[in-house]
Design a protein around this motif. Structure first.
Motif, PDB file in Angstrom:
ATOM      1  N   ILE A 122      -5.864  16.492  -1.291  1.00 19.70           N
ATOM      2  CA  ILE A 122      -6.162  15.329  -2.130  1.00 19.70           C
ATOM      3  C   ILE A 122      -5.227  14.189  -1.745  1.00 19.70           C
ATOM      4  CG2 ILE A 122      -6.383  14.434  -4.465  1.00 19.70           C
ATOM      5  CD1 ILE A 122      -6.827  17.233  -5.468  1.00 19.70           C
ATOM      6  N   VAL A 123      -5.805  13.113  -1.241  1.00 15.61           N
ATOM      7  CA  VAL A 123      -5.045  11.930  -0.828  1.00 15.61           C
ATOM      8  C   VAL A 123      -5.049  10.922  -1.974  1.00 15.61           C
ATOM      9  CG1 VAL A 123      -4.911  10.008   0.802  1.00 15.61           C
ATOM     10  CG2 VAL A 123      -5.608  12.284   1.598  1.00 15.61           C
ATOM     11  N   TYR A 124      -3.869  10.474  -2.354  1.00 18.26           N
ATOM     12  CA  TYR A 124      -3.733   9.442  -3.382  1.00 18.26           C
ATOM     13  C   TYR A 124      -3.338   8.138  -2.706  1.00 18.26           C
ATOM     14  CZ  TYR A 124      -3.800  13.361  -6.629  1.00 18.26           C
ATOM     15  OH  TYR A 124      -4.173  14.494  -7.335  1.00 18.26           O
ATOM     16  N   LEU A 125      -3.997   7.072  -3.080  1.00 18.02           N
ATOM     17  CA  LEU A 125      -3.679   5.783  -2.490  1.00 18.02           C
ATOM     18  C   LEU A 125      -3.694   4.699  -3.557  1.00 18.02           C
ATOM     19  CD1 LEU A 125      -6.779   4.356  -0.661  1.00 18.02           C
ATOM     20  CD2 LEU A 125      -6.802   6.669  -1.535  1.00 18.02           C
ATOM     21  N   SER A 126      -2.875   3.689  -3.328  1.00 19.48           N
ATOM     22  CA  SER A 126      -2.826   2.565  -4.254  1.00 19.48           C
ATOM     23  C   SER A 126      -2.448   1.307  -3.499  1.00 19.48           C
ATOM     24  CB  SER A 126      -1.829   2.818  -5.389  1.00 19.48           C
ATOM     25  OG  SER A 126      -0.510   2.900  -4.881  1.00 19.48           O
ATOM     26  N   GLY A 127      -2.875   0.177  -4.029  1.00 21.61           N
ATOM     27  CA  GLY A 127      -2.535  -1.109  -3.445  1.00 21.61           C
ATOM     28  C   GLY A 127      -2.699  -2.200  -4.482  1.00 21.61           C
ATOM     29  N   TRP A 128      -1.924  -3.270  -4.331  1.00 23.39           N
ATOM     30  CA  TRP A 128      -1.936  -4.380  -5.269  1.00 23.39           C
ATOM     31  C   TRP A 128      -2.552  -5.612  -4.616  1.00 23.39           C
ATOM     32  CZ3 TRP A 128       0.080  -3.917 -10.262  1.00 23.39           C
ATOM     33  CH2 TRP A 128       0.803  -2.746 -10.522  1.00 23.39           C
ATOM     34  N   VAL A 129      -3.244  -6.393  -5.416  1.00 23.19           N
ATOM     35  CA  VAL A 129      -3.700  -7.690  -4.934  1.00 23.19           C
ATOM     36  C   VAL A 129      -2.483  -8.602  -4.845  1.00 23.19           C
ATOM     37  CG1 VAL A 129      -5.150  -9.693  -5.430  1.00 23.19           C
ATOM     38  CG2 VAL A 129      -5.988  -7.383  -5.936  1.00 23.19           C
ATOM     39  N   PRO A 130      -2.295  -9.306  -3.744  1.00 19.74           N
ATOM     40  CA  PRO A 130      -1.087 -10.123  -3.573  1.00 19.74           C
ATOM     41  C   PRO A 130      -0.874 -11.104  -4.723  1.00 19.74           C
ATOM     42  CG  PRO A 130      -2.264  -9.952  -1.504  1.00 19.74           C
ATOM     43  CD  PRO A 130      -3.147  -9.339  -2.540  1.00 19.74           C
ATOM     44  N   HIS A 131       0.407 -11.282  -5.068  1.00 20.72           N
ATOM     45  CA  HIS A 131       0.808 -12.203  -6.134  1.00 20.72           C
ATOM     46  C   HIS A 131       2.226 -12.661  -5.834  1.00 20.72           C
ATOM     47  CE1 HIS A 131       2.121 -13.398 -10.254  1.00 20.72           C
ATOM     48  NE2 HIS A 131       0.876 -13.841 -10.332  1.00 20.72           N
ATOM     49  N   GLU A 132       2.555 -13.877  -6.232  1.00 19.08           N
ATOM     50  CA  GLU A 132       3.864 -14.438  -5.903  1.00 19.08           C
ATOM     51  C   GLU A 132       5.028 -13.668  -6.511  1.00 19.08           C
ATOM     52  OE1 GLU A 132       3.772 -17.821  -9.462  1.00 19.08           O
ATOM     53  OE2 GLU A 132       3.646 -18.414  -7.355  1.00 19.08           O
ATOM     54  N   SER A 133       4.761 -12.908  -7.564  1.00 23.68           N
ATOM     55  CA  SER A 133       5.832 -12.158  -8.229  1.00 23.68           C
ATOM     56  C   SER A 133       6.213 -10.888  -7.479  1.00 23.68           C
ATOM     57  CB  SER A 133       5.407 -11.783  -9.650  1.00 23.68           C
ATOM     58  OG  SER A 133       4.318 -10.860  -9.616  1.00 23.68           O
ATOM     59  N   GLN A 134       5.406 -10.477  -6.495  1.00 22.35           N
ATOM     60  CA  GLN A 134       5.647  -9.216  -5.808  1.00 22.35           C
ATOM     61  C   GLN A 134       6.748  -9.345  -4.763  1.00 22.35           C
ATOM     62  OE1 GLN A 134       1.760  -8.341  -4.301  1.00 22.35           O
ATOM     63  NE2 GLN A 134       0.924  -7.841  -6.314  1.00 22.35           N
ATOM     64  N   GLN A 135       7.389  -8.220  -4.493  1.00 27.87           N
ATOM     65  CA  GLN A 135       8.424  -8.174  -3.463  1.00 27.87           C
ATOM     66  C   GLN A 135       7.822  -8.537  -2.111  1.00 27.87           C
ATOM     67  OE1 GLN A 135      10.378  -4.402  -3.259  1.00 27.87           O
ATOM     68  NE2 GLN A 135      11.550  -4.903  -1.430  1.00 27.87           N
ATOM     69  N   LYS A 136       8.510  -9.392  -1.367  1.00 24.74           N
ATOM     70  CA  LYS A 136       8.035  -9.832  -0.058  1.00 24.74           C
ATOM     71  C   LYS A 136       8.864  -9.179   1.044  1.00 24.74           C
ATOM     72  CE  LYS A 136       5.161 -12.934  -1.783  1.00 24.74           C
ATOM     73  NZ  LYS A 136       5.505 -12.807  -3.214  1.00 24.74           N
ATOM     74  N   PRO A 137       8.217  -8.825   2.162  1.00 22.50           N
ATOM     75  CA  PRO A 137       8.997  -8.318   3.290  1.00 22.50           C
ATOM     76  C   PRO A 137       9.813  -9.443   3.914  1.00 22.50           C
ATOM     77  CG  PRO A 137       6.697  -8.619   3.908  1.00 22.50           C
ATOM     78  CD  PRO A 137       6.777  -8.868   2.432  1.00 22.50           C
ATOM     79  N   LEU A 138      10.943  -9.097   4.534  1.00 19.11           N
ATOM     80  CA  LEU A 138      11.755 -10.095   5.201  1.00 19.11           C
ATOM     81  C   LEU A 138      11.016 -10.696   6.384  1.00 19.11           C
ATOM     82  CD1 LEU A 138      15.206  -8.249   5.272  1.00 19.11           C
ATOM     83  CD2 LEU A 138      14.577 -10.200   3.826  1.00 19.11           C
ATOM     84  N   ARG A 139      11.244 -12.002   6.617  1.00 20.29           N
ATOM     85  CA  ARG A 139      10.657 -12.644   7.774  1.00 20.29           C
ATOM     86  C   ARG A 139      11.306 -12.106   9.042  1.00 20.29           C
ATOM     87  NH1 ARG A 139      12.110 -16.800   4.678  1.00 20.29           N
ATOM     88  NH2 ARG A 139      13.677 -17.479   6.201  1.00 20.29           N
ATOM     89  N   PRO A 184       0.825  -1.211   0.000  1.00 22.48           N
ATOM     90  CA  PRO A 184       0.000   0.000   0.000  1.00 22.48           C
ATOM     91  C   PRO A 184       0.862   1.265   0.000  1.00 22.48           C
ATOM     92  CG  PRO A 184       0.080  -0.941   2.200  1.00 22.48           C
ATOM     93  CD  PRO A 184       0.778  -1.920   1.296  1.00 22.48           C
ATOM     94  N   VAL A 185       0.408   2.254  -0.736  1.00 29.13           N
ATOM     95  CA  VAL A 185       1.103   3.545  -0.811  1.00 29.13           C
ATOM     96  C   VAL A 185       0.059   4.647  -0.652  1.00 29.13           C
ATOM     97  CG1 VAL A 185       2.438   5.120  -2.251  1.00 29.13           C
ATOM     98  CG2 VAL A 185       2.931   2.668  -2.315  1.00 29.13           C
ATOM     99  N   THR A 186       0.356   5.620   0.204  1.00 23.89           N
ATOM    100  CA  THR A 186      -0.509   6.803   0.338  1.00 23.89           C
ATOM    101  C   THR A 186       0.360   8.051   0.347  1.00 23.89           C
ATOM    102  OG1 THR A 186      -0.448   6.738   2.772  1.00 23.89           O
ATOM    103  CG2 THR A 186      -2.251   5.556   1.689  1.00 23.89           C
ATOM    104  N   ASP A 187      -0.088   9.070  -0.329  1.00 23.98           N
ATOM    105  CA  ASP A 187       0.572  10.367  -0.272  1.00 23.98           C
ATOM    106  C   ASP A 187      -0.473  11.442  -0.537  1.00 23.98           C
ATOM    107  OD1 ASP A 187       1.250  11.305  -3.382  1.00 23.98           O
ATOM    108  OD2 ASP A 187       1.109   9.147  -3.120  1.00 23.98           O
ATOM    109  N   MET A 188      -0.064  12.684  -0.421  1.00 21.59           N
ATOM    110  CA  MET A 188      -1.060  13.755  -0.412  1.00 21.59           C
ATOM    111  C   MET A 188      -0.545  15.006  -1.118  1.00 21.59           C
ATOM    112  SD  MET A 188      -1.682  16.788   1.517  1.00 21.59           S
ATOM    113  CE  MET A 188      -0.959  16.524   3.143  1.00 21.59           C
ATOM    114  N   ASP A 189      -1.438  15.670  -1.840  1.00 24.80           N
ATOM    115  CA  ASP A 189      -1.192  17.004  -2.393  1.00 24.80           C
ATOM    116  C   ASP A 189      -2.152  17.979  -1.717  1.00 24.80           C
ATOM    117  OD1 ASP A 189       0.807  16.308  -4.139  1.00 24.80           O
ATOM    118  OD2 ASP A 189      -0.511  16.086  -5.866  1.00 24.80           O
TER     119      ASP A 189
END
Length: 303
Positions: A268-285, A201-206
């Motif tokens: 104006i708040v901009y937000l985005s998010g991706w549906v999980p997929h195996e190709s996406q970067q994973k956080p470290l355990r 998820p990413v959020t930022d604002m103008d």
């Protein structure tokens, strides 16, 4: 409808009168002379389209949810990485000008699971009564590795108007009723995306500051943009003349520039998010890091 916000059968507080919202937008839509007041929708549509244009991903089927004025749909049609654009709006009269469209409601999205590559929304989701529920429905409708991207009005929007009306009504009638919608805070939006099941998820604002001759000129713009009071708890009695005059006086005293023009904030708040997929970067355990923060900050390690 009473002056108090009600609840539906699921226990959701009905903060906004969405039927009134649709009717006001239909009346506004019929008056094409009001197009000049679309500057907020145009600015947000331009920014959303620019962000998508640099995304290294092709989107075969995109859904444009409730796009006032059709500005975002128009920009999506020019993007090389976006294929078919489907428009959705609460009334057929308000559908964006695309070959494909249907009547629907953000709060009850009749969408097949995993059927879309991209879902976008331009300055409409902040007017839903159950934003978390809407995000969950959008997440379910997207394919794995599908993208959700939206613009919403944020918490400090119209804060000058909110304060002026609150103090004016208190001064003139001894109490105040809600006049300006409570907009979502950017600090909450990332958490809502995660709760809905979105990854990365990413959020930022103008922050856009618009200047007007007076509170009354701002009010005309808000009515033309369809952003006048649509709260379920709104008073059905119009503001008294003395209250309006007092509000304009307070606004000019507290929020005017040297030339006498007053400021209005639109966040104006901009937000985005991706549906999980195996190709996406994973956080470290947890515990898998090769070096500790303590070691990195200790003397002799460049700190």
């Amino acid at each position: 409808m009473s002056e108090r916000a009600g609840m539906d059968d699921a226990g959701t507080v009905r903060l906004f009168d969405r039927q009134l919202m649709t009717e006001r937008r239909r009346r506004r839509h019929r008056d094409r002379s009001l197009a000049a007041s679309d500057f907020l929708y145009r600015a947000a549509a331009e920014e959303l389209a620019d962000r998508l244009s640099v995304t290294q991903r092709d989107f075969a089927v995109a859904l444009d949810i409730d796009d006032p004025g059709g500005h975002l749909a128009e920009r999506l049609a020019d993007l090389a990485n976006v294929g078919t654009v489907v428009a959705m709006s609460p009334h057929a009269e308000l559908l964006a000008p695309t070959p494909f469209g249907f009547v629907g409601d953000e709060e009850a999205l009749a969408l097949a699971p995993a059927s879309l590559d991209l879902v976008v929304s331009n300055l409409s989701l902040h007017l839903t009564n159950d934003t978390p529920g809407t995000l969950i429905q959008i997440r379910r409708a997207l394919k794995p590795d599908g993208l959700f991207s939206a613009a919403l009005l944020g918490g400090d929007s119209l804060m000058e108007l909110r304060q002026s009306l609150l103090h004016a009504e208190t001064d003139t009638v001894g109490g105040a009723s809600p006049r300006v919608a409570p907009f979502p805070d950017i600090r909450d939006m990332g958490g809502l995306l995660q709760r809905a099941g979105f990854a990365l998820p990413v959020t930022d604002m103008d922050r856009l500051t618009v200047r007007y001759d007076s509170l009354f000129a701002l009010g005309r713009d808000l009515r033309q943009m369809g952003l006048s009071n649509m709260l379920s708890e709104r008073s059905r009695r119009p503001l008294r003349r003395e209250t309006l005059l007092r509000a304009a006086e307070i606004y000019a005293e507290r929020f005017a520039d040297a030339d006498g023009r007053v400021r209005a904030t639109f966040e104006i708040v901009y937000l985005s998010g991706w549906v999980p997929h195996e190709s996406q970067q994973k956080p470290l355990r947890p515990g898998s890091a090769k070096a500790s923060l303590k070691d990195a900050l200790s003397p002799g390690n460049g700190s």
